[in-house]
Design a protein around this motif. Structure first.
Motif, PDB file in Angstrom:
ATOM      1  N   ARG A  57       0.864  -1.176   0.000  1.00 15.41           N
ATOM      2  CA  ARG A  57       0.000   0.000   0.000  1.00 15.41           C
ATOM      3  C   ARG A  57       0.902   1.227   0.000  1.00 15.41           C
ATOM      4  O   ARG A  57       2.105   1.133   0.051  1.00 15.41           O
ATOM      5  CB  ARG A  57      -0.962   0.009   1.180  1.00 15.41           C
ATOM      6  CG  ARG A  57      -0.518  -0.625   2.514  1.00 15.41           C
ATOM      7  CD  ARG A  57       0.649   0.012   3.159  1.00 15.41           C
ATOM      8  NE  ARG A  57       0.445   1.451   3.342  1.00 15.41           N
ATOM      9  CZ  ARG A  57       1.411   2.287   3.571  1.00 15.41           C
ATOM     10  NH1 ARG A  57       2.672   1.882   3.630  1.00 15.41           N
ATOM     11  NH2 ARG A  57       1.167   3.567   3.724  1.00 15.41           N
ATOM     12  N   GLY A  58       0.241   2.381  -0.189  1.00 22.52           N
ATOM     13  CA  GLY A  58       1.005   3.615  -0.326  1.00 22.52           C
ATOM     14  C   GLY A  58       1.011   4.023  -1.788  1.00 22.52           C
ATOM     15  O   GLY A  58       1.384   3.220  -2.643  1.00 22.52           O
ATOM     16  N   ALA A  59       0.621   5.236  -2.091  1.00 23.26           N
ATOM     17  CA  ALA A  59       0.390   5.628  -3.484  1.00 23.26           C
ATOM     18  C   ALA A  59       1.543   5.273  -4.424  1.00 23.26           C
ATOM     19  O   ALA A  59       1.345   4.556  -5.408  1.00 23.26           O
ATOM     20  CB  ALA A  59       0.074   7.126  -3.539  1.00 23.26           C
ATOM     21  N   ARG A 105      -7.786  -0.086  -6.549  1.00 26.32           N
ATOM     22  CA  ARG A 105      -8.046   0.994  -5.593  1.00 26.32           C
ATOM     23  C   ARG A 105      -8.228   2.291  -6.373  1.00 26.32           C
ATOM     24  O   ARG A 105      -7.467   2.559  -7.304  1.00 26.32           O
ATOM     25  CB  ARG A 105      -6.898   1.121  -4.571  1.00 26.32           C
ATOM     26  CG  ARG A 105      -6.679  -0.117  -3.725  1.00 26.32           C
ATOM     27  CD  ARG A 105      -5.645   0.132  -2.623  1.00 26.32           C
ATOM     28  NE  ARG A 105      -6.192   0.972  -1.547  1.00 26.32           N
ATOM     29  CZ  ARG A 105      -5.438   1.460  -0.556  1.00 26.32           C
ATOM     30  NH1 ARG A 105      -4.145   1.253  -0.543  1.00 26.32           N
ATOM     31  NH2 ARG A 105      -5.985   2.196   0.394  1.00 26.32           N
ATOM     32  N   CYS A 177      -0.525   8.309   9.337  1.00 25.96           N
ATOM     33  CA  CYS A 177      -0.431   7.153   8.446  1.00 25.96           C
ATOM     34  C   CYS A 177       1.028   6.783   8.203  1.00 25.96           C
ATOM     35  O   CYS A 177       1.905   7.071   9.031  1.00 25.96           O
ATOM     36  CB  CYS A 177      -1.157   7.419   7.124  1.00 25.96           C
ATOM     37  SG  CYS A 177      -1.484   5.888   6.220  1.00 25.96           S
ATOM     38  N   SER A 189       7.957   9.404   1.220  1.00 25.13           N
ATOM     39  CA  SER A 189       7.627  10.780   0.834  1.00 25.13           C
ATOM     40  C   SER A 189       7.497  11.600   2.127  1.00 25.13           C
ATOM     41  O   SER A 189       8.421  12.331   2.501  1.00 25.13           O
ATOM     42  CB  SER A 189       6.328  10.806   0.026  1.00 25.13           C
ATOM     43  OG  SER A 189       5.285  10.153   0.720  1.00 25.13           O
ATOM     44  N   GLN A 216      -1.657   2.060  10.041  1.00 25.37           N
ATOM     45  CA  GLN A 216      -0.400   2.183   9.312  1.00 25.37           C
ATOM     46  C   GLN A 216       0.640   2.947  10.138  1.00 25.37           C
ATOM     47  O   GLN A 216       1.842   2.715  10.010  1.00 25.37           O
ATOM     48  CB  GLN A 216      -0.601   2.917   7.972  1.00 25.37           C
ATOM     49  CG  GLN A 216      -1.355   2.122   6.910  1.00 25.37           C
ATOM     50  CD  GLN A 216      -2.838   2.387   6.925  1.00 25.37           C
ATOM     51  OE1 GLN A 216      -3.409   2.662   7.975  1.00 25.37           O
ATOM     52  NE2 GLN A 216      -3.480   2.294   5.765  1.00 25.37           N
ATOM     53  N   ASP A 257      -2.249  10.888  -1.649  1.00 26.16           N
ATOM     54  CA  ASP A 257      -2.655   9.888  -2.640  1.00 26.16           C
ATOM     55  C   ASP A 257      -3.111  10.528  -3.931  1.00 26.16           C
ATOM     56  O   ASP A 257      -3.048   9.903  -4.994  1.00 26.16           O
ATOM     57  CB  ASP A 257      -3.750   8.997  -2.051  1.00 26.16           C
ATOM     58  CG  ASP A 257      -3.186   8.113  -0.958  1.00 26.16           C
ATOM     59  OD1 ASP A 257      -3.006   8.615   0.172  1.00 26.16           O
ATOM     60  OD2 ASP A 257      -2.858   6.945  -1.250  1.00 26.16           O
ATOM     61  N   ASN A 267      -5.685  12.240   1.236  1.00 23.28           N
ATOM     62  CA  ASN A 267      -4.732  11.426   1.969  1.00 23.28           C
ATOM     63  C   ASN A 267      -5.490  10.588   2.979  1.00 23.28           C
ATOM     64  O   ASN A 267      -6.718  10.689   3.109  1.00 23.28           O
ATOM     65  CB  ASN A 267      -3.686  12.318   2.660  1.00 23.28           C
ATOM     66  CG  ASN A 267      -2.473  11.516   3.128  1.00 23.28           C
ATOM     67  OD1 ASN A 267      -1.885  10.753   2.394  1.00 23.28           O
ATOM     68  ND2 ASN A 267      -2.126  11.679   4.402  1.00 23.28           N
ATOM     69  N   LYS A 268      -4.758   9.737   3.707  1.00 23.23           N
ATOM     70  CA  LYS A 268      -5.401   8.823   4.642  1.00 23.23           C
ATOM     71  C   LYS A 268      -6.444   9.527   5.511  1.00 23.23           C
ATOM     72  O   LYS A 268      -6.215  10.638   5.979  1.00 23.23           O
ATOM     73  CB  LYS A 268      -4.326   8.200   5.533  1.00 23.23           C
ATOM     74  CG  LYS A 268      -4.820   7.173   6.521  1.00 23.23           C
ATOM     75  CD  LYS A 268      -5.682   6.084   5.899  1.00 23.23           C
ATOM     76  CE  LYS A 268      -5.015   5.447   4.733  1.00 23.23           C
ATOM     77  NZ  LYS A 268      -5.939   4.675   3.865  1.00 23.23           N
TER      78      LYS A 268
END
Ligand SMILES: CSC[C@H]1O[C@H](OP(=O)(O)O)[C@H](O)[C@@H]1O
Length: 369
Positions: A57-59, A105, A177, A189, A216, A257, A267-268
């Motif tokens: 996971r993670g953009a 996603r 996150c 990032s 996360q 994201d 974002n999260k």
């Protein structure tokens, strides 16, 4: 058995060739930090499932993984069909792999950008007659996917260097996150400025939001920072305001994201709340993301699709139910922070400040030159 290993030894996602052929390999992040399970995926369907179930996971990491999934599909076709499959049949099959991976996603734009780039690579090879066999096409796509991963790693370092200028020795920071190495192909990032500041000899302390419902922050960011020797304090999400008021927090660093043309940031879930609290406490709020996360086709954040995930992530923790049966649940995986709450967007192409429509547009123009 507790398994604490050096994070630097843990890569997020990579390509391997072995006696069984080729595989997209990744650390199953759904089991971290107490179990380090390496998965070897040999079909694009397995790659898609790994993205959906947050094993990766993670953009940026999602984009790299999807690109590797396309390359895996081409290799699989060649190993199964040999040159019996005609190239136009292979392009059609790769189109199906792109469609499958594109349904995993909806929010992280890196996924779609990476898939488009892989398809463009295949299309260009076909138009320019660069490849004459399926094997050549498979090799070309493998190189393109690995190039995307290498570019992501370089952009992480660049963002870290640009972001570290906003961190002073002795600062206390807050994160939400995980936007670290586990979310990218490089050092991360949102966490990259912290890692670079540490390399520059600056001493920082990080308050880490646990980040419900999937944790996360507690499971991944706390582990990453601990392995990197960065002092941290793990807090629950509802403590962020208290520590902004009493904890001497000097800045907030998060990932993204998808970023709309006006600077609104998806974002999260919970990021919006942190941003409003930071604004109320006059604490700078920095978003760190590669420019590939910016979606200039969307005028504002209201247009960013927000992923809705299953209820079990909210009603249970590690399979242990904590909520009544038959309760109504909402589980948006992301929220949108309006640009008014953002101090700066730190990208691999530079630092953008308000008015973001102008600064992001200028950044795009300079990229195109
Ligand atoms: C560097 S992008 C990390 C970004 O991705 C996370 O979402 P998820 O764990 O659901 O993929 C979160 O939004 C992070 O900021």
């Amino acid at each position: 058995m507790k398994s604490q290993i050096q994070c630097q030894q843990v890569r997020t996602v990579w390509w391997e060739e072995d006696e069984q052929g080729v595989a997209v390999c990744l650390v199953d992040q759904s089991r971290l930090p107490l179990q380090v399970n390496v998965l070897r995926l040999r079909h694009e369907h397995e790659v898609a499932e790994a993205i959906v179930s947050l094993k990766v996971r993670g953009a940026p990491a999602i984009g790299v993984t999807a690109a590797l999934g396309m390359a895996l599909a081409a290799q699989r076709l060649w190993r199964e069909q040999g040159e019996r499959m005609l190239l136009h049949e292979a392009y059609a099959a790769l189109g199906e792999a792109k469609r499958l991976l594109g349904t995993t996603r909806p929010t992280a734009v890196n996924l779609f950008w990476a898939l488009e780039r892989m398809q463009d690579c295949a299309r260009r090879a076909s138009d320019e007659l660069q490849v004459k066999t399926l094997r050549q096409l498979a090799q070309l796509l493998q190189l393109e996917a690995l190039q995307i991963a290498a570019e992501d790693a370089a952009s992480c370092k660049r963002m870290g260097e640009l972001g570290a200028q906003f961190i002073q020795d002795g600062d206390t920071l807050l994160t939400h996150c995980n936007a670290g190495a586990l979310a990218t192909s490089g050092m991360g990032s949102g966490l990259a400025p912290i890692y670079i500041a540490q390399q520059q000899g600056k001493h920082v302390h990080v308050f880490v939001d646990e980040t419900r419902p999937v944790l996360q922050g507690a499971r991944l960011t706390a582990w990453e920072l601990q392995q990197a020797g960065v002092p941290l304090t793990l807090i629950t999400d509802n403590m962020a305001g208290h520590f902004m008021r009493h904890g001497g927090i000097k800045a907030v660093f998060v990932g993204a994201d998808r970023i709309a043309a006006n600077g609104d940031v998806a974002n999260k879930i919970g990021t919006y709340s942190v941003a409003v609290l930071a604004h109320a406490h006059h604490i700078p709020f920095y978003v760190v993301a590669p420019f590939s996360t910016v979606d200039l086709t969307l005028a504002s954040g209201e247009l960013i699709p927000i992923e809705q995930r299953n209820a079990e992530e909210v009603t249970s923790i590690r399979g242990e139910r904590v909520a009544p049966w038959d309760v109504t649940v909402a589980n948006p995986a992301f929220d949108v922070t309006p640009h008014e709450y953002i101090t700066a967007l730190i990208t691999d192409c530079g630092v953008a400040r308000a008015p973001f429509t102008t600064s992001l547009g200028e950044m795009m123009s300079s990229k195109s030159e």
